[in-house]
Scaffold this motif. Structure first.
Motif, PDB file in Angstrom:
ATOM      1  N   CYS A   1      41.532 -16.270  -0.181  1.00 22.17           N
ATOM      2  CA  CYS A   1      42.830 -16.321   0.453  1.00 22.17           C
ATOM      3  C   CYS A   1      43.579 -17.461   0.193  1.00 22.17           C
ATOM      4  O   CYS A   1      43.157 -18.336   1.034  1.00 22.17           O
ATOM      5  CB  CYS A   1      42.894 -15.632   1.964  1.00 22.17           C
TER       6      CYS A   1
ATOM      7  N   ARG B   1      40.846  -8.505  -4.081  1.00 17.71           N
ATOM      8  CA  ARG B   1      41.681  -9.376  -4.781  1.00 17.71           C
ATOM      9  C   ARG B   1      40.851 -10.806  -4.630  1.00 17.71           C
ATOM     10  O   ARG B   1      40.187 -10.724  -3.835  1.00 17.71           O
ATOM     11  CB  ARG B   1      42.800  -9.622  -3.593  1.00 17.71           C
TER      12      ARG B   1
ATOM     13  N   CYS C   1      39.975  -9.888   0.193  1.00 14.38           N
ATOM     14  CA  CYS C   1      40.307 -11.041  -0.574  1.00 14.38           C
ATOM     15  C   CYS C   1      39.122 -12.114  -0.499  1.00 14.38           C
ATOM     16  O   CYS C   1      38.989 -12.772   0.600  1.00 14.38           O
ATOM     17  CB  CYS C   1      41.481 -11.307   0.417  1.00 14.38           C
TER      18      CYS C   1
ATOM     19  N   CYS D   1      41.835  -9.178   3.679  1.00  9.18           N
ATOM     20  CA  CYS D   1      42.730 -10.373   3.467  1.00  9.18           C
ATOM     21  C   CYS D   1      43.886 -10.942   4.510  1.00  9.18           C
ATOM     22  O   CYS D   1      44.125 -10.263   5.437  1.00  9.18           O
ATOM     23  CB  CYS D   1      44.007  -9.599   2.677  1.00  9.18           C
ATOM     24  N   ALA D   2      43.510 -12.194   4.791  1.00  8.32           N
ATOM     25  CA  ALA D   2      44.178 -12.790   5.735  1.00  8.32           C
ATOM     26  C   ALA D   2      45.311 -13.482   5.158  1.00  8.32           C
ATOM     27  O   ALA D   2      45.801 -14.542   5.974  1.00  8.32           O
ATOM     28  CB  ALA D   2      43.084 -13.766   6.528  1.00  8.32           C
ATOM     29  N   CYS D   3      45.948 -13.426   4.263  1.00  8.31           N
ATOM     30  CA  CYS D   3      47.022 -14.159   3.421  1.00  8.31           C
ATOM     31  C   CYS D   3      48.192 -13.494   4.388  1.00  8.31           C
ATOM     32  O   CYS D   3      48.386 -12.322   4.810  1.00  8.31           O
ATOM     33  CB  CYS D   3      47.269 -13.767   2.067  1.00  8.31           C
TER      34      CYS D   3
HETATM   35 ZN    ZN Z   1      44.267 -12.754   1.308  1.00  9.36          ZN
END
Ligand code: ZN
Ligand code: ZN
Length: 435
Positions: free
Chosen positions: A398, A373, A395, A429-431
């Protein structure tokens, strides 16, 4: 961070920018899919982050949104002689000739269309700007949409290697559509950058002026939409002119042609195939200009690099929901053979919740090992992307994490696909769902 790229093996990278741009290396060839915003300065990013890439065999623009197309014209100008081919959306066929030859006339017509829409908004304009609160908006019933073939009606295409289309290794020169060739032949008739910029500024002034006079939310939205259209025009014009100026062979992939036939055609055999487009767009049709320009990201071009024992399989989803028809429920993917190896997919529309159906289409068709992403705003990604626990989610940006974009992606060591020794680099991804 600069990627030290192994000499062999395929890889897919999301470049560390604010818009969206992916670099695929496959079978020793390099493909760039989209080029981020203009301000992302993609040529500098390539120079700093992937230093051993000196030639781009294919550069693709999936659609006209500024976070995908914005950086490409400058890249073509900087990488003179280092871009093999350019693949563009076929829907631009209807606007490129006039935009390149006589931008003032083109923009005048676009502003006239705005005036007509402000006076009497059409169904088409409602469908592109969406519902407006507090306005009596007459929406299209959707009944004029032709029935789509069901997934089960679509005969799957043949094996990857039997595919038609041009081979990336062949010596044959590509034949371009006659209308584009005509622009090249008469390059001296094209408006220069100064004329194009003046025409654009004048149109922008006129649209801004109208916007200031308007009162209703609907009208203001339409005018604002026209300002976005002008940005798209600028990017399309700059990209087409850069392709001509730098003598880059250009191929056109038409979404509407696919919608009619449900059969994707063209691309580079066994290497990179269109999923929802037919190569060589149909001749121009007579429609309002703005309809050819709408930034309908649901019509983003989708491409597949088919997986094999030695090659990384990648589905480039761009901003597409991977289907069309009511609620995008008719998947494009069954028209392709089902990959028997896991693939990597780029997150549809930056993981946006509006494209959540794309994940169902994806999982029905293939095993997805990684979702890569990038780009997007703090509204993205949505909960459906975040709940894709069966895939590794990487990601590059993010938006809610507050980190700077980071080069992220996957690398497939040469000749060792089994048991899936994909090496991931960059950021998981750390969203989170909450903002
Ligand atoms: Zn993310
Ligand atoms: Zn986008």
């Amino acid at each position: 961070m600069t990627a030290v790229l192994p000499k062999l093996g395929d890889m897919l990278l999301a470049l560390p920018i604010n818009g969206e741009s992916f670099l695929l290396r496959r079978a020793g060839k390099n493909v760039l899919v989209d080029g981020g915003y203009k301000r992302d300065k993609i040529a500098d990013v390539l120079k700093h982050h992937v230093r051993d890439v000196h030639y781009l065999d294919i550069v693709i623009c999936t659609h006209g949104d500024s976070d995908h197309v914005g950086g490409l014209p400058a890249l073509l100008d900087e990488w003179v002689g280092r871009v093999g081919q350019l693949w563009l959306p076929g829907r631009w066929v209807n606007v490129v000739p006039q935009l390149a030859r006589d931008p003032a006339k083109f923009y005048n017509q676009l502003v006239r269309e705005l005036d007509a829409e402000l006076k009497n908004p059409s169904e088409e304009v409602f469908s592109v700007i969406g519902a407006v609160d507090g306005e009596e908006v007459k929406r299209g019933s959707g009944q004029d949409i032709a029935p789509r073939p069901q997934a089960s009606d679509v005969e799957p295409a043949g094996e990857w290697h039997d595919g038609h289309g041009w081979s990336l290794d062949s010596e044959e020169t590509l034949s371009e559509p006659e209308w584009f060739h005509a622009l090249r032949r008469a390059e001296e008739d094209l408006a220069n950058d100064d004329i194009a910029t003046r025409a654009l500024k004048s149109a922008r002034r006129r649209v801004n002026y109208r916007q200031k006079q308007l009162v209703s939310e609907l009208e203001i939205r339409i005018a604002r939409y026209w300002l976005d259209l002008l940005k798209t025009c600028e990017a399309i014009r700059n990209l087409a002119v850069a392709a001509i100026r730098n003598r880059i062979p250009t191929r056109w992939f038409d979404f509407e042609g696919f919608e009619k036939t449900r059969q994707a055609v063209g691309g580079a055999r066994g290497f990179l195939l269109p999923v929802n487009a037919v190569e060589q767009a149909a001749p121009p049709t007579i429609r309002a200009l703005f309809l050819h320009l709408t930034q309908i990201n649901r019509e983003s071009l989708v491409f597949l690099a088919p997986p094999t024992n030695e090659r990384l399989g990648v589905l480039f989803c761009a901003d597409s929901p991977l289907g069309n028809g009511p609620d995008f429920s008719c998947s494009f993917l069954p028209t392709l053979p089902m990959p028997w190896l896991p693939i990597v997919a780029t997150a549809p529309h930056h993981g946006s919740e509006t494209n959540k159906i794309a994940y169902a289409h994806l999982h029905k068709w293939a095993r997805v090992a990684v979702l890569l992403r990038t780009g997007g705003s703090t509204k993205q990604p949505g909960s459906t992307f975040l709940s894709q626990h069966s895939c590794l989610r990487l990601c590059a940006k993010c938006p809610r994490g507050g980190h700077a974009p980071m080069l992220s992606g996957v690398f497939l060591p040469h000749r060792h696909w089994h048991p899936l020794p994909l090496i991931a680099l960059g950021r998981r991804c750390a969203c989170s769902v909450s903002i």
